[in-house]
Design a protein around this motif. Sequence first.
Motif, short mmCIF file in Angstrom:
data_model
loop_
_atom_site.label_atom_id
_atom_site.label_comp_id
_atom_site.label_asym_id
_atom_site.label_seq_id
_atom_site.Cartn_x
_atom_site.Cartn_y
_atom_site.Cartn_z
N GLN A 91 5.22 3.55 -5.39
CA GLN A 91 3.89 2.92 -5.18
C GLN A 91 4.25 1.75 -4.09
OE1 GLN A 91 2.99 0.04 -8.40
NE2 GLN A 91 1.07 -0.48 -7.60
N ILE A 92 5.55 1.00 -4.21
CA ILE A 92 5.85 0.09 -3.22
C ILE A 92 6.15 0.46 -1.99
CG2 ILE A 92 7.71 -1.63 -2.40
CD1 ILE A 92 8.06 -1.91 -5.83
N LEU A 93 6.60 1.74 -1.89
CA LEU A 93 6.81 2.60 -0.47
C LEU A 93 5.57 2.92 0.01
CD1 LEU A 93 10.06 4.77 -1.09
CD2 LEU A 93 9.81 2.82 0.34
N ASN A 94 4.58 3.32 -0.64
CA ASN A 94 3.15 3.87 -0.31
C ASN A 94 2.58 2.53 0.25
OD1 ASN A 94 3.69 6.61 -0.88
ND2 ASN A 94 2.58 6.29 -2.73
N LEU A 95 2.72 1.38 -0.38
CA LEU A 95 1.94 0.18 0.17
C LEU A 95 2.49 -0.35 1.31
CD1 LEU A 95 1.58 -1.77 -3.13
CD2 LEU A 95 -0.47 -0.56 -1.93
N GLU A 96 3.92 -0.32 1.47
CA GLU A 96 4.60 -0.60 2.66
C GLU A 96 4.32 0.19 3.83
OE1 GLU A 96 8.66 -0.37 1.75
OE2 GLU A 96 8.78 -2.68 1.04
N THR A 97 4.13 1.56 3.60
CA THR A 97 3.48 2.59 4.70
C THR A 97 2.19 2.38 4.97
OG1 THR A 97 5.04 4.45 3.68
CG2 THR A 97 3.48 5.08 5.14
N ASP A 98 1.45 2.04 4.17
CA ASP A 98 0.10 1.70 4.31
C ASP A 98 0.12 0.35 5.31
OD1 ASP A 98 -0.85 3.79 3.10
OD2 ASP A 98 -1.49 2.77 1.30
N LEU A 99 0.63 -0.61 4.75
CA LEU A 99 0.86 -1.84 5.62
C LEU A 99 1.23 -1.52 7.15
CD1 LEU A 99 0.50 -4.70 5.81
CD2 LEU A 99 3.01 -4.97 4.78
N GLN A 100 2.32 -0.82 7.30
CA GLN A 100 2.80 -0.45 8.59
C GLN A 100 1.70 0.36 9.39
OE1 GLN A 100 6.39 1.89 7.90
NE2 GLN A 100 7.62 -0.02 7.83
N ASN A 101 0.81 1.27 8.61
CA ASN A 101 -0.11 2.00 9.35
C ASN A 101 -1.20 0.89 9.90
OD1 ASN A 101 0.97 4.38 9.29
ND2 ASN A 101 0.29 4.91 7.55
N TYR A 102 -1.27 -0.07 8.87
CA TYR A 102 -2.57 -0.87 9.31
C TYR A 102 -2.33 -1.79 10.20
CZ TYR A 102 -5.83 -4.77 8.36
OH TYR A 102 -6.90 -5.58 8.50
N PHE A 107 -3.07 -3.75 15.65
CA PHE A 107 -2.23 -4.47 16.89
C PHE A 107 -1.19 -3.43 17.63
CE2 PHE A 107 -2.72 -7.72 13.41
CZ PHE A 107 -3.37 -8.65 14.19
N GLY A 108 -1.30 -2.14 17.37
CA GLY A 108 -0.33 -1.46 18.18
C GLY A 108 -1.03 -0.86 19.57
#
Length: 171
Positions: A91-102, A107-108
Amino acid sequence: MKNLLTISIMCFALVAMSFQAKAQKFAYVDTEYMLGKIPEYKQAQDQLDQLSANWQGEISKKRSNIERLYNEYQAQEVLLTETLKKQKQDQILNLETDLQNYEQTKFGYEGELFQKRQELVKPIQDKIFEAVQQISKNRGYDFIFDKSTVTMLAFNEKYDMSDDVLKSMGY
């Protein structure tokens, strides 16, 4: 034949020297200065800053949520079964991945902020470019440099056309 060759060489040398002897006209502009004088640019920049601040706020909330979940996980880790540990970690890893994608989406390179900047600022930059081109053509300049993007170690302000460009644009 020898005289013709000598005359040809002399003519070529004279033509070459005349090109070198021609003084080249140059000037420079300061786009940062000019953009600062254009109200539409200030409005566009304010709008971009607001968007950026909103997205940064959302990122901060998401990051805080991830940190909270991670801290909860660490506090409960010894009590959890392996299956529950794996679920919480995923769950934490998925949220971190979602945050990076966001973050990348907003901003990318080619992200929403980049696209919005292109939409709002590029037309203003294009107007400046067109005005510089017109002044260059009208006044016969060979080169016009941009002080804000070229390292100019020394310059004479009499060659600064920034105010002329702004006047030609109606500012």
